[in-house]
Design an enzyme around this catalytic site. Structure first.
Site, PDB file in Angstrom:
ATOM      1  CG  ASP A  23     -31.999 -34.383  14.235  1.00  0.00           C
ATOM      2  OD1 ASP A  23     -30.828 -34.232  13.835  1.00  0.00           O
ATOM      3  OD2 ASP A  23     -32.339 -34.235  15.424  1.00  0.00           O
ATOM      4  CG  ASP A  27     -29.223 -30.780  15.828  1.00  0.00           C
ATOM      5  OD1 ASP A  27     -30.101 -31.392  15.180  1.00  0.00           O
ATOM      6  OD2 ASP A  27     -28.372 -30.046  15.287  1.00  0.00           O
ATOM      7  CG  ASP A  31     -28.644 -34.089  10.339  1.00  0.00           C
ATOM      8  OD1 ASP A  31     -28.945 -35.095   9.680  1.00  0.00           O
ATOM      9  OD2 ASP A  31     -28.618 -34.086  11.589  1.00  0.00           O
ATOM     10  CG  ASP A 100     -32.590 -22.761  -2.954  1.00  0.00           C
ATOM     11  OD1 ASP A 100     -32.485 -21.710  -3.604  1.00  0.00           O
ATOM     12  OD2 ASP A 100     -33.646 -23.136  -2.406  1.00  0.00           O
ATOM     13  CG  ASP A 201     -34.073 -17.375  -3.156  1.00  0.00           C
ATOM     14  OD1 ASP A 201     -35.088 -18.025  -2.869  1.00  0.00           O
ATOM     15  OD2 ASP A 201     -33.773 -16.293  -2.590  1.00  0.00           O
ATOM     16  CD  GLU A 243     -38.647 -17.907  -5.438  1.00  0.00           C
ATOM     17  OE1 GLU A 243     -39.593 -18.023  -4.653  1.00  0.00           O
ATOM     18  OE2 GLU A 243     -37.554 -17.397  -5.081  1.00  0.00           O
ATOM     19  CG  HIS A 317     -39.246 -23.444   0.840  1.00  0.00           C
ATOM     20  ND1 HIS A 317     -39.145 -23.519  -0.532  1.00  0.00           N
ATOM     21  CD2 HIS A 317     -38.641 -22.288   1.197  1.00  0.00           C
ATOM     22  CE1 HIS A 317     -38.507 -22.455  -0.975  1.00  0.00           C
ATOM     23  NE2 HIS A 317     -38.183 -21.693   0.057  1.00  0.00           N
ATOM     24  CG  ASP A 318     -41.225 -19.793   0.041  1.00  0.00           C
ATOM     25  OD1 ASP A 318     -40.655 -19.854   1.145  1.00  0.00           O
ATOM     26  OD2 ASP A 318     -40.629 -19.496  -1.020  1.00  0.00           O
TER      27      ASP A 318
HETATM   28  C1  GLC Z   1     -37.521 -17.096  -1.921  1.00  0.00           C
HETATM   29  C2  GLC Z   1     -37.477 -18.304  -1.028  1.00  0.00           C
HETATM   30  C3  GLC Z   1     -37.971 -17.911   0.328  1.00  0.00           C
HETATM   31  C4  GLC Z   1     -37.045 -16.860   0.871  1.00  0.00           C
HETATM   32  C5  GLC Z   1     -36.912 -15.683  -0.098  1.00  0.00           C
HETATM   33  C6  GLC Z   1     -35.747 -14.814   0.255  1.00  0.00           C
HETATM   34  O1  GLC Z   1     -38.789 -16.641  -2.165  1.00  0.00           O
HETATM   35  O2  GLC Z   1     -38.220 -19.349  -1.596  1.00  0.00           O
HETATM   36  O3  GLC Z   1     -38.071 -18.993   1.206  1.00  0.00           O
HETATM   37  O4  GLC Z   1     -37.520 -16.395   2.093  1.00  0.00           O
HETATM   38  O5  GLC Z   1     -36.691 -16.107  -1.409  1.00  0.00           O
HETATM   39  O6  GLC Z   1     -34.537 -15.454  -0.014  1.00  0.00           O
END
Ligand code: GLC
Length: 550
Positions: A23, A27, A31, A100, A201, A243, A317-318
């Site tokens: 950050d 906030d 960013d 992304d 994605d 993905e 991140h998932d």
């Molecule tokens: C993908 C992303 C995930 C998101 C999902 C819906 O799996 O990696 O974080 O919630 O798509 O866009």
């Protein structure tokens, strides 16, 4: 290496979750200017590109995966000018920026959807997927990934719209050529800004056919991808990674065929599902069997060799933090984090590091009140209603919840780990006092320094890029060992996957051939300490003496 090899085949890509990285304005949310501040750190690690999770304008229902303007930056993260500066500043350090692209759905606050739900005659109505019906009886029983039905009723229209994720993420109708044209314009907008590529994605879900309950791998999928390729990034040197939760090696070859016209590579998730109960969801926990992990990695290494390209990752991140998941985040944290990297980085493909992985950051295990993720909050509600106990549900959330990966990056041992001067949007993991970048960057034995060495080694060891893969000791329940052979050299990778001593395979290696190992001294013969891992490099034309370690 022949000059036609694309740059991304020899690259390491670093994934940033911008909300939680740095950050710059207090906030509590990371960013773009924060990323700029940390570019020297990233250049020091040796990465070639940064994949940024979505920073577009968004109501943030799913932390930016619900986009309301594809060609602007959300004020939370900065401005378009900040983005241009980031692209420039990164380029000065030889680093490319990967955006992304969330093309399966938009936000329900996107102007297209606001128009679409005004009337059935509106030109944007057909940008989304609608079915007639009556309230309370959705067109079918399909479920949304984040809980509940995949159909939401809009009383003004007397119709349901389809959404594979949250109610605020309506699916776009790719069968409408106008939608596809608009999407290609978005992609070209970012190409003109000078980005280095795209992560796409849930791209294998764009060609869904809800009436037949088809979500991924719909019949038109590859036709749409090839059209997109031709209209946008085809013929450029941009990297593209899709993905694809539903990919098999055969499908992945189609996406990533070196002579093809789809993507550079895909993320496939077969290894990621190995610690869940067969037929269950990710929350239904089961122990990992190492022999299964070997089988899956070996299958992908072999079946894509020369005919496609693998992406290599433990984290994103998932997903939960790998050192907590399949390593040991207690006494053996450092050595097990290094072992997992040693194992993955010897494989063929493009490795992805998820922020903090290079420090051995761990899961967070927060009480529900500190969890932020829509998936976790919905899961809790849904499973508690189904009479799972509090303890069962929290065990699943602590093991698999997405917030584990989303706690702020641990820069220092100071307040809020140096992530923000304000109140962070999600709690900082208290272990930042021990695990942080400041402590690790100058320390030669740290997890950070080990990643840095591995990254440099990959680049300077051609057999890692091209060598043919062969699994060694497939039935051994404790040791993951394989070799890579490009005719000139053989790389042996030997990893004890567990926290107890083990015995490695018999190898034709000798002293002096160790490229890297995660203990102060390389293994003594075949005996391996807990989580011990090593790379040996042998020249094939050298007549090696009898196998060592006897
Ligand atoms: C993908 C992303 C995930 C998101 C999902 C819906 O799996 O990696 O974080 O919630 O798509 O866009």
């Amino acid at each position: 290496m022949e000059h036609t090899t694309p740059w991304w085949k020899n690259a390491v890509i670093y994934q940033i979750y911008p909300r939680s990285f740095q950050d710059s304005d207090g906030d509590g949310v990371g960013d773009l200017n924060g990323i700029v501040q940390r570019l020297d750190y990233l250049a020091g690690l040796g990465v070639d590109a940064l994949w940024l999770c979505p920073v577009y304008r968004s109501p943030q229902d799913d932390n930016g995966y619900d986009i309301s303007d594809y060609c602007d930056i959300d004020p939370l993260f900065g401005t378009l000018a900040d983005m241009e500066r980031l692209i420039r500043e990164a380029a000065r350090r030889g680093i490319r920026i990967i955006m992304d692209l969330v093309l399966n759905h938009s936000s329900d606050e996107h102007p297209w959807f606001l128009e679409a739900k005004k009337s059935r005659e509106n030109p944007y109505h057909d940008y989304y997927i609608w079915r007639d019906g009556v309230p309370g009886t959705p067109p079918n029983d399909m479920k949304a990934c984040f809980g509940g039905s995949a159909w939401t009723w809009v009383p003004e229209l007397g119709q349901y719209y389809f959404h594979q994720f949250s109610v605020k993420q309506p699916d776009l109708n790719w069968d409408n050529p106008a939608v596809r044209r608009q999407i290609y314009e978005v992609i070209n907008f970012w190409i003109e800004k000078g980005v280095g590529g795209f992560r796409l994605d849930v791209i294998d879900q764009i060609a869904k056919v809800p009436d037949e309950k088809i979500t991924n791998n719909g019949p038109m999928l590859h036709a749409y991808i090839r059209e997109m390729n031709r209209a946008t990034f085809g013929g450029t040197d941009l990297v593209t990674v899709g993905e694809t939760w539903g990919a098999t090696p055969r499908i992945a070859r189609q996406y990533s065929d070196p002579a093809g016209d789809e993507f550079s590579m895909v993320f496939q998730f077969e290894h990621i599902g190995l610690d869940q109960q067969p037929g269950g969801e990710k929350w239904d926990l089961a122990p990992l069997r190492l022999t299964e992990l070997k089988r899956v990695f070996s299958k992908w290494q072999t079946e894509l060799y020369g005919r496609g390209w693998n992406s290599l990752f433990w984290n994103n991140h998932d997903l939960p933090r790998i050192v907590s998941r399949w390593g040991d985040d207690g006494a053996y944290r450092e050595v097990s984090a290094k072992m997992l990297a040693t194992l993955l980085y010897g494989l063929q493909g493009t490795p992805y590091i998820y922020q903090g992985e290079e420090l051995g950051m761990t899961n967070a295990c927060y009480p529900l009140k500190d969890c932020r993720d829509i998936e976790t909050l919905n899961l809790y509600k849904e499973r508690r209603e189904k009479e799972y106990t509090e303890e069962e549900v929290m065990r699943s959330i602590h093991a698999k919840g997405r917030d584990n990966a989303r706690t702020p990056m641990q820069w220092t041992d100071g307040p809020n780990a140096g992530f923000t001067t304000g109140e962070p949007w999600i709690r900082v993991n208290p272990n930042h006092r021990q695990i942080n970048a400041r402590r690790q960057t100058g320390e030669p034995d740290s997890v950070f320094s080990y990643y840095k060495r591995l990254i440099a080694l990959r680049k300077n060891t051609p057999v890692v890029q091209n060598g043919r893969y062969e699994l060694l000791c497939p039935q051994d329940p404790d040791v993951f060992a394989y070799k890579r052979d490009d005719g000139k050299n053989t790389l042996y990778v030997v990893c004890n996957f567990y926290g107890r001593p083990a015995e490695g395979p018999l190898l034709p290696v000798r002293e002096g051939q160790v490229l890297i190992s995660n203990y102060p001294e390389p293994p003594a013969g075949r005996r391996l300490c807990p989580y011990e891992a090593v790379w040996y490099l042998c020249r094939n034309d050298r007549a090696d003496p009898a196998p060592s370690g006897q």
